[in-house]
Scaffold this active site. Structure first.
Site, PDB file in Angstrom:
ATOM      1  N   CYS A 159       6.885  -2.702  -6.820  1.00  0.00           N
ATOM      2  CA  CYS A 159       5.572  -3.301  -6.965  1.00  0.00           C
ATOM      3  C   CYS A 159       5.409  -3.674  -8.445  1.00  0.00           C
ATOM      4  O   CYS A 159       4.998  -2.832  -9.238  1.00  0.00           O
ATOM      5  CB  CYS A 159       4.570  -2.232  -6.537  1.00  0.00           C
ATOM      6  SG  CYS A 159       2.916  -2.783  -6.374  1.00  0.00           S
ATOM      7  N   CYS A 353       0.207 -14.022  -3.984  1.00  0.00           N
ATOM      8  CA  CYS A 353      -0.297 -13.016  -4.914  1.00  0.00           C
ATOM      9  C   CYS A 353      -1.151 -13.612  -6.012  1.00  0.00           C
ATOM     10  O   CYS A 353      -0.839 -14.687  -6.534  1.00  0.00           O
ATOM     11  CB  CYS A 353       0.866 -12.248  -5.529  1.00  0.00           C
ATOM     12  SG  CYS A 353       0.786 -10.553  -5.020  1.00  0.00           S
TER      13      CYS A 353
HETATM   14  C1  FAD Z   1      -2.014  -0.783  -8.395  1.00  0.00           C
HETATM   15  C2  FAD Z   1      -1.676  -1.713  -7.288  1.00  0.00           C
HETATM   16  C3  FAD Z   1      -2.241  -2.979  -7.266  1.00  0.00           C
HETATM   17  C4  FAD Z   1      -1.921  -3.870  -6.250  1.00  0.00           C
HETATM   18  N1  FAD Z   1      -2.463  -5.112  -6.276  1.00  0.00           N
HETATM   19  C5  FAD Z   1      -2.187  -5.979  -5.285  1.00  0.00           C
HETATM   20  C6  FAD Z   1      -2.774  -7.284  -5.277  1.00  0.00           C
HETATM   21  O1  FAD Z   1      -3.520  -7.636  -6.172  1.00  0.00           O
HETATM   22  N2  FAD Z   1      -2.482  -8.117  -4.256  1.00  0.00           N
HETATM   23  C7  FAD Z   1      -1.650  -7.737  -3.236  1.00  0.00           C
HETATM   24  O2  FAD Z   1      -1.423  -8.520  -2.325  1.00  0.00           O
HETATM   25  N3  FAD Z   1      -1.071  -6.528  -3.226  1.00  0.00           N
HETATM   26  C8  FAD Z   1      -1.312  -5.639  -4.203  1.00  0.00           C
HETATM   27  N4  FAD Z   1      -0.737  -4.391  -4.171  1.00  0.00           N
HETATM   28  C9  FAD Z   1       0.230  -4.076  -3.100  1.00  0.00           C
HETATM   29  C10 FAD Z   1      -0.418  -3.644  -1.753  1.00  0.00           C
HETATM   30  O3  FAD Z   1      -1.265  -4.676  -1.280  1.00  0.00           O
HETATM   31  C11 FAD Z   1      -1.206  -2.373  -1.876  1.00  0.00           C
HETATM   32  O4  FAD Z   1      -0.347  -1.320  -2.265  1.00  0.00           O
HETATM   33  C12 FAD Z   1      -1.906  -1.946  -0.577  1.00  0.00           C
HETATM   34  O5  FAD Z   1      -2.827  -0.936  -0.874  1.00  0.00           O
HETATM   35  C13 FAD Z   1      -0.942  -1.476   0.491  1.00  0.00           C
HETATM   36  O6  FAD Z   1      -1.647  -1.218   1.678  1.00  0.00           O
HETATM   37  P1  FAD Z   1      -1.213  -0.041   2.685  1.00  0.00           P
HETATM   38  O7  FAD Z   1      -2.219  -0.042   3.764  1.00  0.00           O
HETATM   39  O8  FAD Z   1       0.205  -0.180   3.029  1.00  0.00           O
HETATM   40  O9  FAD Z   1      -1.332   1.300   1.807  1.00  0.00           O
HETATM   41  P2  FAD Z   1      -2.639   1.948   1.166  1.00  0.00           P
HETATM   42  O10 FAD Z   1      -3.670   0.919   0.887  1.00  0.00           O
HETATM   43  O11 FAD Z   1      -2.137   2.766   0.038  1.00  0.00           O
HETATM   44  O12 FAD Z   1      -3.202   2.892   2.308  1.00  0.00           O
HETATM   45  C14 FAD Z   1      -2.507   3.998   2.798  1.00  0.00           C
HETATM   46  C15 FAD Z   1      -3.512   5.044   3.261  1.00  0.00           C
HETATM   47  O13 FAD Z   1      -2.846   6.089   3.978  1.00  0.00           O
HETATM   48  C16 FAD Z   1      -3.370   7.340   3.583  1.00  0.00           C
HETATM   49  N5  FAD Z   1      -2.366   8.374   3.848  1.00  0.00           N
HETATM   50  C17 FAD Z   1      -1.185   8.544   3.200  1.00  0.00           C
HETATM   51  N6  FAD Z   1      -0.526   9.589   3.709  1.00  0.00           N
HETATM   52  C18 FAD Z   1      -1.295  10.104   4.685  1.00  0.00           C
HETATM   53  C19 FAD Z   1      -1.155  11.223   5.569  1.00  0.00           C
HETATM   54  N7  FAD Z   1      -0.072  12.001   5.556  1.00  0.00           N
HETATM   55  N8  FAD Z   1      -2.151  11.495   6.439  1.00  0.00           N
HETATM   56  C20 FAD Z   1      -3.261  10.704   6.483  1.00  0.00           C
HETATM   57  N9  FAD Z   1      -3.448   9.641   5.671  1.00  0.00           N
HETATM   58  C21 FAD Z   1      -2.476   9.336   4.780  1.00  0.00           C
HETATM   59  C22 FAD Z   1      -3.670   7.132   2.095  1.00  0.00           C
HETATM   60  O14 FAD Z   1      -4.585   8.056   1.581  1.00  0.00           O
HETATM   61  C23 FAD Z   1      -4.221   5.717   2.098  1.00  0.00           C
HETATM   62  O15 FAD Z   1      -5.606   5.698   2.328  1.00  0.00           O
HETATM   63  C24 FAD Z   1      -1.024  -3.486  -5.192  1.00  0.00           C
HETATM   64  C25 FAD Z   1      -0.448  -2.215  -5.234  1.00  0.00           C
HETATM   65  C26 FAD Z   1      -0.760  -1.334  -6.262  1.00  0.00           C
HETATM   66  C27 FAD Z   1      -0.123   0.044  -6.266  1.00  0.00           C
END
Ligand code: FAD
Length: 424
Positions: A159, A353
């Site tokens: 990332c 992005c």
């Molecule tokens: C700092 C940062 C900025 C980013 N900015 C962008 C951007 O501007 N544009 C873009 O397109 N992408 C961006 N990304 C990439 C991506 O879009 C994000 O990481 C996004 O949040 C991923 O979504 P997700 O649902 O996979 O994970 P997350 O949004 O992280 O959600 C996962 C959820 O699962 C929960 N969870 C985890 N383990 C467990 C468990 N064992 N039991 C129950 N719940 C659990 C967590 O608490 C969390 O709420 C960014 C990433 C980061 C790290």
């Protein structure tokens, strides 16, 4: 009647819950299991870390929006996924069974892979709002007594956008405070070149990002492997094209934010047939695990192999546009399964992005994400910063109102006048 359980209430999990509820039959139950009782908008964390946003600006408590849509909420950590019993073991001792399971847990942050890395060590993180808040406390102390900054990502990271974003955001904040002249900034990355982004570049990202770093007086080290971080010094090995040691750097810093590598979460690691060796969920073209066909994966939790290895390991990013299309495909495929039809919807492996730079920004569109591509588009402008602010507002509204709108298509591509790229 089917129980459809979604683990994770993040950028993937919340839209998944709403889209699934809208597509499920009236008798089906949709259940969200989340380790937190709130949603937080991860892309805004860099702004929290420099105090441009407060924690509460980017949080939404889960109970109201989910109950309004008749989606059940279980707040607990999933400790183990047991596919043989279609069962989850929860941290409160309970277990929960499912007919279909969607894993939307994002990453485990592998700070443990580099000594001294992370908020429990010597560097800050913006990956979670808790980390961003802590990074902000440290930032407030730092700006009173400025010194060198080291920012970037460590080996195995996937990332890179937020690392560049945060470098430019800190630069802007320091310029606003009129102390930028006291702060040498070095960008450290495992990418083979600036602007690689885990995607082998997008459009002219190499030239453009290098030029931006130069214009903002930010030095860089590519092909970097961070060996350890100790007492405000980062020990970095710069590698050659074979990944062999070329040069060693000892970088002193007074403030550092480094993105870690990601793995899958502990609850799925080692589950036979479900995950790859790093714990990412193996999926087929329809977001479904081939060994356990009632388990589906979306978002950062899924496995994507990099097409071309880099001298220092890097991963492929999983970003919002792609996640949005994974969500829709998964909801349609689960409904098809419930109707006894074969799953046939595929996510589009495209990356769109918006990288914020504080007062301006760079947008890129990569279709498909891995080259060679049909669309390879990149542009810089103030409008990117404004679009990112608008995007944050739309996403927060979507989550708090339980909307199913595809934000990327509706807001990002359409309002920026680049929707036509989608059909190419
Ligand atoms: C700092 C940062 C900025 C980013 N900015 C962008 C951007 O501007 N544009 C873009 O397109 N992408 C961006 N990304 C990439 C991506 O879009 C994000 O990481 C996004 O949040 C991923 O979504 P997700 O649902 O996979 O994970 P997350 O949004 O992280 O959600 C996962 C959820 O699962 C929960 N969870 C985890 N383990 C467990 C468990 N064992 N039991 C129950 N719940 C659990 C967590 O608490 C969390 O709420 C960014 C990433 C980061 C790290």
């Amino acid at each position: 009647m089917a129980d459809i359980v979604i683990i994770g209430a993040g950028v993937g999990g919340m839209p998944m819950a709403y889209e699934m509820k809208a597509l499920a039959r009236p008798e089906d139950r949709v259940i969200v299991v989340s380790d937190k009782d709130y949603f937080h908008f991860v892309p805004s964390n860099p702004w929290v870390a420099v105090d441009w946003r407060k924690r509460d600006d980017i949080l939404i408590p889960l109970d109201k929006p989910l109950s309004k849509r008749s989606i059940e909420l279980v707040v607990a950590v999933v400790e183990k996924v047991v596919p043989e019993g279609n069962r989850l073991e929860l941290s409160d001792g309970r277990s929960l069974t499912y007919d279909h399971l969607v894993i939307a847990t994002g990453p485990r942050l592998a700070f443990d892979e580099v000594p001294g890395l992370g908020p429990e060590g010597e560097t800050q993180s913006i990956c979670h709002v808790d980390h961003a808040e802590k990074a902000c406390e440290r930032w407030k102390v730092f700006v009173e007594k400025p010194g060198p900054i080291v920012v970037g990502a460590v080996q195995g990271a996937s990332c890179f956008g937020p690392a560049y974003e945060f470098a430019f955001i800190m630069d802007k904040d320091l310029r606003d405070r009129k102390i930028r002249d006291q702060v040498p900034i070095t960008f450290v990355t495992p990418e083979p070149y600036i602007g690689h982004l885990g995607l082998d570049g997008v459009g002219d990202s190499k030239t453009m990002m290098e030029s931006e770093l130069r214009q903002h007086h930010i030095d860089w080290i590519c092909n970097a492997r961070v060996e350890k971080i100790e007492n405000g010094v980062m020990y970095v090995v710069e590698c050659d094209e074979q990944g062999e040691e070329k040069k060693r750097h000892e970088l002193p810093f007074d403030y550092s934010m480094m993105l870690p590598a990601f793995t899958g979460i502990d609850a799925v690691r080692g589950v036979e047939g479900l995950v790859n060796p790093r714990g990412f969920v193996i999926i087929d073209d329809y977001q479904r695990n081939p060994t356990h066909p009632n388990i589906w994966g979306i978002g950062v939790a899924v496995a994507i192999a990099p097409k071309k290895p880099t001298p220092v390991p890097t991963g492929v990013p999983k970003t919002g546009f792609m996640i949005e299309s994974m969500v829709t495909a998964t909801a349609l495929n689960i409904r098809a399964e419930l109707d006894g039809e074969p799953a046939s919807s595929r996510a589009s492996w495209n990356a769109v992005c918006l990288a914020d730079m504080g007062d301006t920004g760079i947008a890129f569109v990569a279709m498909p994400q891995i080259p060679p591509r049909n669309v390879n588009w990149m542009k810089k402008g103030k409008w990117v910063h404004l679009a990112k602010v608008a995007f944050e507002k739309y996403f927060m509204r979507k989550v708090s109102h339980g909307q199913c709108d595809p934000i990327y298509e509706k807001v990002v591509l359409k309002s920026l006048g680049i929707e036509k790229l989608k059909s190419q």
